[in-house]
Design a protein around this motif. Sequence first.
Motif, short mmCIF file in Angstrom:
data_model
loop_
_atom_site.label_atom_id
_atom_site.label_comp_id
_atom_site.label_asym_id
_atom_site.label_seq_id
_atom_site.Cartn_x
_atom_site.Cartn_y
_atom_site.Cartn_z
N ILE A 1 -7.52 -1.21 -4.24
CA ILE A 1 -7.62 0.18 -3.80
C ILE A 1 -7.51 0.22 -2.29
CG2 ILE A 1 -9.03 0.86 -5.78
CD1 ILE A 1 -11.46 0.91 -3.86
N GLY A 2 -7.16 1.40 -1.75
CA GLY A 2 -7.21 1.61 -0.32
C GLY A 2 -8.65 1.79 0.13
N GLN B 1 -2.96 -0.98 -9.55
CA GLN B 1 -3.28 0.16 -8.70
C GLN B 1 -3.73 1.30 -9.60
OE1 GLN B 1 1.01 0.48 -7.31
NE2 GLN B 1 0.53 2.66 -7.46
N PRO C 1 0.78 -1.25 0.00
CA PRO C 1 0.00 0.00 0.00
C PRO C 1 0.80 1.29 0.00
CG PRO C 1 -1.10 -1.62 1.36
CD PRO C 1 0.21 -2.23 0.95
N PHE D 1 0.62 3.34 -3.24
CA PHE D 1 -0.62 3.87 -3.81
C PHE D 1 -0.46 5.24 -4.47
CE2 PHE D 1 -3.59 1.29 -0.81
CZ PHE D 1 -3.58 0.22 -1.69
N TYR E 1 -1.70 8.21 -3.51
CA TYR E 1 -2.93 9.00 -3.49
C TYR E 1 -2.70 10.47 -3.14
CZ TYR E 1 -5.48 4.51 -3.48
OH TYR E 1 -5.98 3.26 -3.79
N CYS F 1 1.21 5.15 -11.46
CA CYS F 1 0.43 3.91 -11.46
C CYS F 1 0.68 3.10 -12.72
CB CYS F 1 -1.06 4.22 -11.32
SG CYS F 1 -1.54 4.79 -9.67
#
Length: 333
Positions: free
Chosen positions: A145-146, A119, A80, A83, A85, A96
């Motif tokens: 996904i988170g 991701q 994670p 990610f 984000y 990604c």
Amino acid sequence: MKHTVVDMHAHFFPPIAREEAARLDPEHAPWLQIRSDGSGMIMTGDQPFRPVYDALWDATRRLEEMDAAGVDIQVMCATPVMFGYRYAPGKATDWCRRMNDHALALTVPDPARLKVLAQVPLQDLDAACAEASRARAAGHVGVQIGNHLGPRNLDDAQLLGFLAHCGDEGIPVLVHPWDMMGSERMKQWMLPWLVSMPAETQLGILSLILSGGFERLPRTLKLCFAHGGGSFAFLLGRVDNAWRHRDIVRRDCPQLPSSYLDRFYVDSAVFDEGALALLVEVMGAERVMLGSDYPFPLGEREIGGLIRNTGRLSAAIKPKLLGANAMQFFGLG
């Protein structure tokens, strides 16, 4: 009769050089420091993040350990910390795409046995949907996904839009907890992983149920929550009781919370026979899939051992958990 064994929750971290990570963020982006003895350290900029070993990035080593564990197929997903984000959509989309290409490269030694989840830049709906579809066409079997995007839970309109896209496109989704709550009070003993991580997963599930999110999502969506659904199964009775007796709980949720159990799956990473038996009783034998969290220390040491060795599940149920459910979920058969 031999049944196919599928570990559907395992992680990878590709051999990202610091120079490549710097294209995203020279101070905070994750990269891999590899030592000559086969050990490594995930770094974020100059800071050590997590010690790791070569199975995390070496497909040959991974296949050897799969053989030793009796695992036929492993579905790998990003660690994670990858990610991205927090970044602007353009940078995150490029990141990604590169990480997803690295993921596919890890499957080359045996693509029949090594599968990967993509991701996506979840902070931008259009970009996330486009990358999920691109990755699916390129060979990824789904996306990870988170469970939240900053303060926004899965009931957020943008995140629901992404889930709806995956449902419409037939892209399976694994939801993984990350960026855990309450870390300022949990400085020791890995408490964020032991307390917050199960709570984050339950929060993700309940945000979809109590908001009416599942009412707005297509039934074609294949959705799985990691780590046995966190604390959800054990506390479902509390949630149903609250829905029955408090109108503020059922305000946006037209059906009893337990009636939504047919809308999602969970993995088996609960590490206790009683907990596994409860999970199967609550979710049903068709909605629990073997997941090990390999190759991290908090993962299952003997992959599939809990399912194989427990006396609390029937012989007819075990093959479903060990592989048949995941074969159907990801369309592998």
